[in-house]
Enzyme design. Structure first.
Site, PDB file in Angstrom:
ATOM      1  N   LYS A  98     -74.363  -3.546  59.504  1.00 20.30           N
ATOM      2  CA  LYS A  98     -74.300  -3.951  60.904  1.00 20.30           C
ATOM      3  C   LYS A  98     -74.702  -2.820  61.837  1.00 20.30           C
ATOM      4  O   LYS A  98     -75.239  -3.041  62.910  1.00 20.30           O
ATOM      5  CB  LYS A  98     -72.877  -4.422  61.241  1.00 20.30           C
ATOM      6  CG  LYS A  98     -72.771  -5.229  62.521  1.00 20.30           C
ATOM      7  CD  LYS A  98     -73.459  -6.575  62.383  1.00 20.30           C
ATOM      8  CE  LYS A  98     -73.257  -7.424  63.621  1.00 20.30           C
ATOM      9  NZ  LYS A  98     -73.887  -8.747  63.485  1.00 20.30           N
ATOM     10  N   ARG A 137     -50.729  -4.832  56.252  1.00 15.52           N
ATOM     11  CA  ARG A 137     -50.298  -6.020  55.531  1.00 15.52           C
ATOM     12  C   ARG A 137     -49.760  -5.641  54.152  1.00 15.52           C
ATOM     13  O   ARG A 137     -50.251  -4.749  53.488  1.00 15.52           O
ATOM     14  CB  ARG A 137     -51.486  -6.985  55.396  1.00 15.52           C
ATOM     15  CG  ARG A 137     -51.126  -8.329  54.816  1.00 15.52           C
ATOM     16  CD  ARG A 137     -52.282  -9.299  55.008  1.00 15.52           C
ATOM     17  NE  ARG A 137     -51.958 -10.607  54.458  1.00 15.52           N
ATOM     18  CZ  ARG A 137     -52.518 -11.113  53.375  1.00 15.52           C
ATOM     19  NH1 ARG A 137     -53.419 -10.415  52.717  1.00 15.52           N
ATOM     20  NH2 ARG A 137     -52.188 -12.317  52.941  1.00 15.52           N
ATOM     21  N   ARG A 161     -60.893 -11.134  48.500  1.00 17.61           N
ATOM     22  CA  ARG A 161     -61.912 -10.122  48.230  1.00 17.61           C
ATOM     23  C   ARG A 161     -63.263 -10.820  48.130  1.00 17.61           C
ATOM     24  O   ARG A 161     -63.364 -11.931  47.624  1.00 17.61           O
ATOM     25  CB  ARG A 161     -61.648  -9.400  46.895  1.00 17.61           C
ATOM     26  CG  ARG A 161     -60.352  -8.602  46.884  1.00 17.61           C
ATOM     27  CD  ARG A 161     -60.464  -7.342  47.738  1.00 17.61           C
ATOM     28  NE  ARG A 161     -59.276  -6.531  47.642  1.00 17.61           N
ATOM     29  CZ  ARG A 161     -58.226  -6.626  48.436  1.00 17.61           C
ATOM     30  NH1 ARG A 161     -58.247  -7.522  49.407  1.00 17.61           N
ATOM     31  NH2 ARG A 161     -57.179  -5.854  48.290  1.00 17.61           N
TER      32      ARG A 161
END
Length: 332
Positions: free
Chosen positions: A185, A120, A330
């Site tokens: 995670k 991006r 952010r």
């Protein structure tokens, strides 16, 4: 002797002497050394183990178009107009862009490495050969740009559906087009960017139009590549307990999910993906800082609306909607 040939010889992960590699390739040992250095400069961790020779620290699978096609269900295989695997391209999306006038629906291009991969806002995407996935798919739509709102979010859902079919979980979506592993995670690690999606549209606002959908996924990253990234990154190896999925199977599963998911999007739009997106949304209920061309503000993530715009809850309780072209996000 080319780097692709050397990487294929080393792919099994077994140590091969410079002499054995030279005989196999029909070149001098000096030529082997030169290509070893070329691979190392690209980020491939070729190790030298003395008299045992050169090897990779783990085996890898080279992409194989025939193998990928063999792994596709009939419905997905018949949908593809083209399936190509290249050693190196500037980027898979650029290759499809050059063929836009003649390429058919569901043309898929992959590369082992890219020298101008981008994410991006034109950011460079790390592209070490043989270690990640770089895939682009051309999808044509009869409707125009207005009907494609939320497409990048839908593709994120499609990618995570594919990973779940392979038994890989732990990843989520950061609006508008990043696949992330949240901190803690896996093994209390820092998390980081797992992949990205880049969609380029061509055609008419009212239709017809075409979307070139680029997907990059980190399969296995070395410590040196993680440092080079300049941001927290994650890979499928860590989500798989140290072992990434077979690359050809991963690609076949991803292509199958794209064929099914893009047809679903064409029929029902982003509404068909809203529930799954909410399940994967890593920004919901998180404090956010948003910056755009004209202003910056803070709020709390409140999911996305029916067309895929980010919803941000402000301090006064009101909801502000933000389009992907206007902001970067952010964590506050």
């Amino acid at each position: 002797m080319q780097p692709a040939q050397l990487l294929a010889l080393l792919a099994a992960g077994e140590a091969l002497s410079g002499e054995a590699l030279a005989v196999a390739a029909g070149v001098t040992r000096a030529a082997i050394w030169k290509q070893v250095e070329a691979l190392r400069r690209r980020g491939v961790p070729v190790e030298a183990r003395g008299a045992a020779g050169y090897c990779l620290p783990w085996p890898l699978q080279m992409l194989d178009a025939a193998r990928i096609r063999a792994l596709l269900p009939t419905s997905a295989a018949s949908a593809l107009t083209a399936l190509e695997v290249h050693w190196e391209l500037d980027s898979t999306s650029s290759e499809l862009q050059r063929r836009l006038a003649t390429a058919g629906d569901f043309s898929v291009v992959l590369a082992e490495t890219q020298h101008a991969g981008r994410g991006r806002r034109g950011r460079e995407w790390l592209s070490p050969p043989g270690m990640n996935i770089y895939l682009s798919c051309l999808k044509r739509f009869d409707a125009g740009f207005a009907a494609l709102t939320g497409l990048s979010l839908a593709v994120g859902v499609i990618a995570l559906r594919a990973l779940e079919k392979l038994g890989i979980d732990g990843a989520g979506l950061k609006w508008p087009n990043d696949l992330l592993v949240a901190p803690g995670k896996r093994n209390d690690g820092p998390g980081g960017k797992l992949g990205g999606i880049l969609i380029e549209l061509s055609g008419e606002y009212q239709g017809p139009c075409a979307a070139i959908i680029g997907i990059g996924l980190n399969l296995r990253l070395t410590p040196a590549l993680r440092e080079q990234a300049g941001q927290p990154v994650a890979d499928l190896a860590e989500l798989g307990g140290g072992m990434p999925p077979d690359r050809n199977l991963l690609v076949a599963t991803l292509i199958t999910a794209l064929v099914e998911g893009l047809r679903e999007f064409e029929r029902d739009g982003f509404a068909a993906f809203g529930t799954d997106y909410a399940r994967y949304d890593l920004l919901r209920d998180q404090p956010l800082q948003l910056s755009g061309a004209l202003e910056a503000f803070r709020g709390v993530g409140a999911g996305v609306d029916a067309r895929g715009a980010l919803q941000v809850r402000l301090d006064d309780g009101s909801i502000r909607r933000v389009d992907s072209a206007d902001v970067t996000v952010r964590r506050a």
